[in-house]
Design a protein around this motif. Sequence first.
Motif, short mmCIF file in Angstrom:
data_model
loop_
_atom_site.label_atom_id
_atom_site.label_comp_id
_atom_site.label_asym_id
_atom_site.label_seq_id
_atom_site.Cartn_x
_atom_site.Cartn_y
_atom_site.Cartn_z
N VAL A 277 57.04 18.47 31.84
CA VAL A 277 56.80 17.35 32.74
C VAL A 277 55.71 16.48 32.12
CG1 VAL A 277 55.88 16.69 34.99
CG2 VAL A 277 57.53 18.55 34.82
N ILE A 278 55.85 15.17 32.23
CA ILE A 278 54.84 14.24 31.74
C ILE A 278 53.95 13.84 32.91
CG2 ILE A 278 54.43 12.01 30.63
CD1 ILE A 278 57.18 12.25 29.33
N SER A 279 52.69 14.30 32.87
CA SER A 279 51.79 14.11 34.01
C SER A 279 50.74 13.04 33.79
CB SER A 279 51.07 15.42 34.32
OG SER A 279 50.20 15.77 33.25
N GLY A 280 50.62 12.54 32.56
CA GLY A 280 49.58 11.57 32.26
C GLY A 280 48.26 12.21 31.86
N GLY A 281 48.22 13.53 31.81
CA GLY A 281 47.00 14.23 31.42
C GLY A 281 47.20 15.07 30.17
N GLU A 282 46.12 15.69 29.72
CA GLU A 282 46.18 16.49 28.50
C GLU A 282 46.78 17.87 28.74
OE1 GLU A 282 42.36 16.66 26.70
OE2 GLU A 282 42.24 14.48 26.34
#
Length: 465
Positions: A277-282
């Motif tokens: 999932v692409i969450s916008g965090g590292e």
Amino acid sequence: MTDSTKPTVLIVGGGIGGVALGMLLHKAGVPFEIYERATTVKPLGTAMNFNATTAVMMKQCGVYDEFMAVAKPFSAVQVGNTHRTIDYKIDFSEQEELFGAKGFIISRPDIYDLLVRQVPKEHFHLGKKVISSEQTNEGVILRFSDGTTAEGHILVGADGAYSSIRQHMYDQLKKEGRLPATDGEPLPFSSLCLVGQTKSLDPSVFPSLALDESQVMTVLIKDTPYACSIFTTKKNTVAWAVGEILDENRSKEGEKNEEWGPGAAEAMCQLSRDFPVISGGEKPLTMGDLIDWTDKDYITKVMLEEKVFETWYDGRIVLLGDACHKINPAGGAGATNAVHDAVTIANWIHALPPNPTKQEIESYFEEYKKERLPKAKEAYDSSRMFKSISSKSYLGWIAAVCFKHMPSWMNRTLLSSMMAYRPTVSFLPDAEDKGTVKPAHQHSLETRRILKERQEAATTAAVKA
């Protein structure tokens, strides 16, 4: 029409389309009742896209500000990969300039709650499973499993892809030799989907929640038939879906598919736990994290059908939404088209003459179909195009190349084909539309002329008398 000459409308199905029609009929002063087979309404489902094509109606009904308070604007659909990077975007950023309103992402429970609150509670009836429907020259009769009945003048089937009203109507038409062969064929399945929505999360856990715009992303899972989609909402939840495009053999299995039964959703949850999932965090998150943050009672697995029926009405009976056009959710057009149907039906019902005959009602429903069937077919084709992106097929590859390299003029042309048609409620004051693209022709606005001419004729007759 006076209150005593207006037809009573029975709406079967208390989903988005049925409730939207109830709201509009209430504002038109047309008597109506909504019958929903479920005994309770659960907050199921993921997120929905409501674009500029529904903004006009919401503004006219006075609910647009409340809608924006719980919806989050979005400007692009992002398509990513298992490396958690974005390959390309489908641009919707010019929507407000071109069509006068932004596109919004809203969770299904939130939009449903907003619409159902516009309908007086005494007109909404739960636990009403229809076992038979009948129409005569004088009216319509519904019989329910609890032994009760309801009578009215018009029957609207807004009860979904497996509409009992459509089935009853089609059975009668088939007996009379009036049903097209294609309408009698089973609904074809195209994909299956696991859906849910997390609890409210802290943006530190899922950083893209802090962004002003909803992040709408689809991640194609390499070497599998699966794709994962997420939608961040105004309430800091993440609506999510895991979809599988079915091949020709499995699409024919339908409800007999061996995966159906207790534990089917849990099995698909386990299968997809490691999908990225692409969450916008590292911190790398997976579908497993979203599943763990979701109430298990509200995770559902559904089989998705696709079909546009040719027969939308017969006499006093008319169909709305999924009951007459089941559109794949990939294009985000299902709910908006149900609302478009509701606006068009409401316009024609409001314009009916006093104490309308069966023939007059049917002629107005023909006008409804004349406007909406071509639009439903356009939405069907558009949704199939968006679905192809997740199919990893040759067509999906072509679509990806086109979106990656689409010039701005072509993108505006594509958006115009999707959003120039912005239905207006004919009997409510017009809402301001600041879009630079003029709204497409709306046939049901002819009802304004019909009502004006009828009123002028009545006035003339009264003067002569």
